[in-house]
Motif scaffolding. Sequence first.
Motif, PDB file in Angstrom:
ATOM      1  N   ARG A   1       0.844  -1.186   0.000  1.00  0.00           N
ATOM      2  CA  ARG A   1       0.000   0.000   0.000  1.00  0.00           C
ATOM      3  C   ARG A   1       0.884   1.242   0.000  1.00  0.00           C
ATOM      4  O   ARG A   1       1.865   1.301   0.724  1.00  0.00           O
ATOM      5  CB  ARG A   1      -0.861  -0.009   1.249  1.00  0.00           C
ATOM      6  N   GLY A   2       0.530   2.182  -0.817  1.00  0.00           N
ATOM      7  CA  GLY A   2       1.289   3.422  -0.856  1.00  0.00           C
ATOM      8  C   GLY A   2       2.401   3.407  -1.894  1.00  0.00           C
ATOM      9  O   GLY A   2       3.048   4.410  -2.106  1.00  0.00           O
ATOM     10  N   ILE A   3       2.664   2.262  -2.532  1.00  0.00           N
ATOM     11  CA  ILE A   3       3.673   2.218  -3.587  1.00  0.00           C
ATOM     12  C   ILE A   3       2.992   1.690  -4.846  1.00  0.00           C
ATOM     13  O   ILE A   3       2.532   0.555  -4.863  1.00  0.00           O
ATOM     14  CB  ILE A   3       4.826   1.277  -3.228  1.00  0.00           C
ATOM     15  N   GLU A   4       2.919   2.554  -5.849  1.00  0.00           N
ATOM     16  CA  GLU A   4       2.205   2.131  -7.050  1.00  0.00           C
ATOM     17  C   GLU A   4       3.192   1.592  -8.073  1.00  0.00           C
ATOM     18  O   GLU A   4       3.565   2.259  -9.014  1.00  0.00           O
ATOM     19  CB  GLU A   4       1.431   3.306  -7.653  1.00  0.00           C
ATOM     20  N   THR A   5       3.686   0.386  -7.851  1.00  0.00           N
ATOM     21  CA  THR A   5       4.559  -0.220  -8.858  1.00  0.00           C
ATOM     22  C   THR A   5       3.970  -1.567  -9.264  1.00  0.00           C
ATOM     23  O   THR A   5       3.767  -2.426  -8.417  1.00  0.00           O
ATOM     24  CB  THR A   5       5.967  -0.470  -8.307  1.00  0.00           C
ATOM     25  N   PRO A   6       3.717  -1.756 -10.552  1.00  0.00           N
ATOM     26  CA  PRO A   6       3.106  -3.014 -10.968  1.00  0.00           C
ATOM     27  C   PRO A   6       4.078  -4.180 -10.951  1.00  0.00           C
ATOM     28  O   PRO A   6       3.662  -5.332 -10.818  1.00  0.00           O
ATOM     29  CB  PRO A   6       2.626  -2.715 -12.396  1.00  0.00           C
ATOM     30  N   ASP A   7       5.384  -3.938 -11.025  1.00  0.00           N
ATOM     31  CA  ASP A   7       6.313  -5.042 -11.284  1.00  0.00           C
ATOM     32  C   ASP A   7       7.061  -5.521 -10.062  1.00  0.00           C
ATOM     33  O   ASP A   7       7.733  -6.540 -10.105  1.00  0.00           O
ATOM     34  CB  ASP A   7       7.334  -4.620 -12.342  1.00  0.00           C
ATOM     35  N   MET A   8       7.011  -4.801  -8.961  1.00  0.00           N
ATOM     36  CA  MET A   8       7.820  -5.180  -7.804  1.00  0.00           C
ATOM     37  C   MET A   8       7.338  -6.498  -7.203  1.00  0.00           C
ATOM     38  O   MET A   8       6.147  -6.795  -7.192  1.00  0.00           O
ATOM     39  CB  MET A   8       7.772  -4.077  -6.749  1.00  0.00           C
ATOM     40  N   ASP A   9       8.277  -7.299  -6.726  1.00  0.00           N
ATOM     41  CA  ASP A   9       7.943  -8.582  -6.111  1.00  0.00           C
ATOM     42  C   ASP A   9       7.014  -8.356  -4.914  1.00  0.00           C
ATOM     43  O   ASP A   9       7.193  -7.413  -4.134  1.00  0.00           O
ATOM     44  CB  ASP A   9       9.241  -9.253  -5.647  1.00  0.00           C
ATOM     45  N   VAL A  10       6.050  -9.255  -4.767  1.00  0.00           N
ATOM     46  CA  VAL A  10       5.046  -9.078  -3.704  1.00  0.00           C
ATOM     47  C   VAL A  10       5.667  -9.199  -2.324  1.00  0.00           C
ATOM     48  O   VAL A  10       5.118  -8.734  -1.335  1.00  0.00           O
ATOM     49  CB  VAL A  10       3.928 -10.128  -3.878  1.00  0.00           C
ATOM     50  N   ARG A  11       6.878  -9.795  -2.236  1.00  0.00           N
ATOM     51  CA  ARG A  11       7.455 -10.033  -0.916  1.00  0.00           C
ATOM     52  C   ARG A  11       7.905  -8.747  -0.229  1.00  0.00           C
ATOM     53  O   ARG A  11       8.131  -8.736   0.977  1.00  0.00           O
ATOM     54  CB  ARG A  11       8.623 -10.994  -1.033  1.00  0.00           C
ATOM     55  N   TRP A  12       8.062  -7.694  -0.968  1.00  0.00           N
ATOM     56  CA  TRP A  12       8.462  -6.434  -0.335  1.00  0.00           C
ATOM     57  C   TRP A  12       7.269  -5.781   0.335  1.00  0.00           C
ATOM     58  O   TRP A  12       6.179  -5.729  -0.204  1.00  0.00           O
ATOM     59  CB  TRP A  12       9.045  -5.472  -1.384  1.00  0.00           C
ATOM     60  N   VAL A  13       7.504  -5.288   1.561  1.00  0.00           N
ATOM     61  CA  VAL A  13       6.403  -4.689   2.325  1.00  0.00           C
ATOM     62  C   VAL A  13       6.636  -3.200   2.477  1.00  0.00           C
ATOM     63  O   VAL A  13       7.732  -2.780   2.869  1.00  0.00           O
ATOM     64  CB  VAL A  13       6.307  -5.327   3.718  1.00  0.00           C
ATOM     65  N   SER A  14       5.611  -2.412   2.207  1.00  0.00           N
ATOM     66  CA  SER A  14       5.751  -0.965   2.306  1.00  0.00           C
ATOM     67  C   SER A  14       5.478  -0.494   3.737  1.00  0.00           C
ATOM     68  O   SER A  14       4.960  -1.247   4.560  1.00  0.00           O
ATOM     69  CB  SER A  14       4.777  -0.271   1.360  1.00  0.00           C
ATOM     70  N   SER A  15       5.827   0.754   4.025  1.00  0.00           N
ATOM     71  CA  SER A  15       5.712   1.253   5.399  1.00  0.00           C
ATOM     72  C   SER A  15       4.259   1.260   5.877  1.00  0.00           C
ATOM     73  O   SER A  15       3.951   0.834   6.990  1.00  0.00           O
ATOM     74  CB  SER A  15       6.294   2.665   5.489  1.00  0.00           C
ATOM     75  N   LEU A  16       3.361   1.719   5.013  1.00  0.00           N
ATOM     76  CA  LEU A  16       1.964   1.793   5.422  1.00  0.00           C
ATOM     77  C   LEU A  16       1.398   0.394   5.657  1.00  0.00           C
ATOM     78  O   LEU A  16       0.643   0.154   6.613  1.00  0.00           O
ATOM     79  CB  LEU A  16       1.160   2.521   4.342  1.00  0.00           C
ATOM     80  N   SER A  17       1.813  -0.542   4.814  1.00  0.00           N
ATOM     81  CA  SER A  17       1.336  -1.912   4.994  1.00  0.00           C
ATOM     82  C   SER A  17       1.896  -2.517   6.274  1.00  0.00           C
ATOM     83  O   SER A  17       1.225  -3.279   6.964  1.00  0.00           O
ATOM     84  CB  SER A  17       1.747  -2.763   3.809  1.00  0.00           C
ATOM     85  N   TRP A  18       3.147  -2.176   6.572  1.00  0.00           N
ATOM     86  CA  TRP A  18       3.733  -2.662   7.829  1.00  0.00           C
ATOM     87  C   TRP A  18       2.933  -2.150   9.025  1.00  0.00           C
ATOM     88  O   TRP A  18       2.686  -2.861   9.986  1.00  0.00           O
ATOM     89  CB  TRP A  18       5.190  -2.199   7.917  1.00  0.00           C
ATOM     90  N   TYR A  19       2.485  -0.900   8.904  1.00  0.00           N
ATOM     91  CA  TYR A  19       1.641  -0.334   9.953  1.00  0.00           C
ATOM     92  C   TYR A  19       0.372  -1.163  10.115  1.00  0.00           C
ATOM     93  O   TYR A  19      -0.015  -1.535  11.228  1.00  0.00           O
ATOM     94  CB  TYR A  19       1.297   1.119   9.600  1.00  0.00           C
ATOM     95  N   PHE A  20      -0.255  -1.499   8.983  1.00  0.00           N
ATOM     96  CA  PHE A  20      -1.512  -2.250   9.097  1.00  0.00           C
ATOM     97  C   PHE A  20      -1.267  -3.662   9.628  1.00  0.00           C
ATOM     98  O   PHE A  20      -2.064  -4.184  10.414  1.00  0.00           O
ATOM     99  CB  PHE A  20      -2.226  -2.300   7.742  1.00  0.00           C
ATOM    100  N   LEU A  21      -0.162  -4.265   9.199  1.00  0.00           N
ATOM    101  CA  LEU A  21       0.151  -5.609   9.700  1.00  0.00           C
ATOM    102  C   LEU A  21       0.292  -5.584  11.221  1.00  0.00           C
ATOM    103  O   LEU A  21      -0.225  -6.448  11.934  1.00  0.00           O
ATOM    104  CB  LEU A  21       1.441  -6.133   9.079  1.00  0.00           C
TER     105      LEU A  21
END
Lengths: 297, 268
Positions: free
Chosen positions: B167-187
Amino acid sequence: MSKELAVALQKLATYRAQNSRASQQTFEQGVTVLKHNALWKQGDDGWAFLEQLTLASLDVGKPDVADRCISLLTQKFPGSPRVECLTGIRLEATETPEVALKYYDDMLSIEESNAALWKRKISVLRRMGQINRAVEELSSYLDTFYTDVEGWLELANIYTSCNQYTLALQALQHTLLLAPQNSFYALQAAETAYTAGDIPLAIKMFLTVTDMSDDSDSPADSIPEGITVRSWYGVKLCTRNLLKDSRTTSVSPSQTPVPEHVKLLDELATERLLTAYSSGNGPVNGREVLVKWLEAK
Amino acid sequence: MDTKVSLYLDPQIRDWVLFPITLVMILVGILRHYIVILLQSPPKKMTRAAIREQRALLRSQILRESSGNSPVPPAFYQSISQHLSQSFESGSYLKDGPPKSDAPTAPPNPMSDPAAMDGMMAGMKTQAVMMVPQMVLMGWINFFFQGFVLIKLPFPLTLGFKSMLQRGIETPDMDVRWVSSLSWYFLNFFGLNGLYALILGNDNSADSSRDMAMSPYAGVGLQQPAQAQDYNKLFKAEKDNLELAEGLYSWTGKDIETRLLKKYGKLP
C-alpha cells in the motif's frame, strides 16, 4: 515458604472453595499465615483470605484479629460494599443490635441497593425480635432480588417459627421454582405441607422426593438411604392419617386430590422402611423400634 | 531471480524506520490500555426500584421455564402466575410506578435519559482513545515514511497480496514479498493483539483492530443492557407468555403415586 505455612494455605484454600465454615480450624491456620506475614505471597487470594479470617475470628470470639483484617482490607478497598458488610458484622459481634442496625440503616441510606447489607439488616431485625419489620423488609428484598434462594428459605423459616405454615409453604414454593433439582428443599416443603395439615399435598410431595432421590435401575432392590428414608417416613405418616380418618384428613386447602391406591402406597412405604433398616447381614440397629412404630395404630 | 537482487535495502531503514514503527505501536497500545483503565467510570449504582424493574421479567421467565413439568402444585402456580400477570398489567413493577393513562406511549428517547447518556458518553470516550492515536500514527507514517519499502518477507506470495503488502507504492512489477511502510503499519495494527495479551493479560484494551468493527453505540448495549427499553411494553408481552405457559402447565406430582407404584412393581 515453610512446610507449615504451605499446609495452612492449602487448607484455607479448600475451606474457601467448599464454602465451609470450620471457624476454629480456619482461625488457627489463618493466624499461622498472618504470623509468617505471608499475606502478600498469595496474590489476589490474599484478600479473600482476609475476609475468611475476619469471619472466622469473629466466630471464635477474637475481634482484635478481625479488626486487624478489616483495617488491612479498608486500606486496600476503601468504600467497598463487601468490606462495609464485614464492618457491620464486626459491630454485630460486640455491640448491641441497635448500634449495628443504626450502622446498616446509615449505609443503606447511601446505597440502598446493596443486597448484602440489606440481608444483614434483616437478620439483625429478626435477632432483635422485630419479626414484623423483618418479614416486611425480607418480602421487599425478595421482591427486588427474586432469585435469592437463601432469602426465601429464611422467610419460610421465620413463618415457621410463627406457626404460619401456609405462608411458609408459599415461600418454599419459590425455592422449588428456583432450585427444582434440590431434593432437600422439596422435602422441607413436603414436611411443611404436612405440618400445615394439607395431607394430600404432603403425600404427593413426599412421593416426589422419594422419586427424585432414588433413581437406581432396580428400585425394588435398592436400599433407601438418607433423605429417601426420611421421605418414606413422611409417606407412611400421610397414608396412616388418610387410612385412619379419611374424612377429615383428605381436606386439602390447596385443592389437591387424594391420591389413588392409598392402601398400596401404605404397603409400599412399610416395605421400603423395613428395607432401609435391614442389610445383607441381619437387622440394623433401631429396627425393633421401627417395627413397633409400624405396628402401632 | 535470486541471482539478480532487484532491490537492496539500506540497513539504516531497518534501524530507523522498521523498528521505531513497531516499537511505537506497541508502546501506544500499552499506553492506551492504561488510559482506558483510567477513563473507566465505576459501575453506576442503581436504585432498588430500577433493579426490581429489571429483574421482574426474570421472575416470570423462571416460572414459565418449568411450567411443562413444574415442581409447584397447581394452586400455588396459579396464584404466583396470576399475581405476576396482574402486576404486569397494572405496571406496579415499573420503576416510576404505574403509568398514567394519558402518558405518551412512545419509547423513551435515549438522549433525554441522563443515565443512558452517561453510558453512551463512556463508550464514546474509550472510542476516542482508540481512534485518535491510530490516526496520529498513520499520519506520522504517511508524512515521514511515505513510499518506503521496509522489509522483505522470507516466503513467496501470490499477486493477490500486492494491494495488502504494498500500500502506498504504485509499482506493478515489484515482487510481492516487499512490504511498504503503510502496509507494515496495518500488519502491526492487526497482528499485535497476541503480544498485548502476553504483556497485559487477556482482557486488555490495547488492541484497536477489535474496535474498528464497532460503532460508538455498540459498546453501550454491552455495558448497560436494556437501558432504553420500554419495560411497560415488555411486561405486556410477558403477560401473554404467562397465559400461554399456564395452558401448558402440569405438575410433576400429578400422577406421582401411580408412577411410583409402577416403579416399585406394585402396579402393573
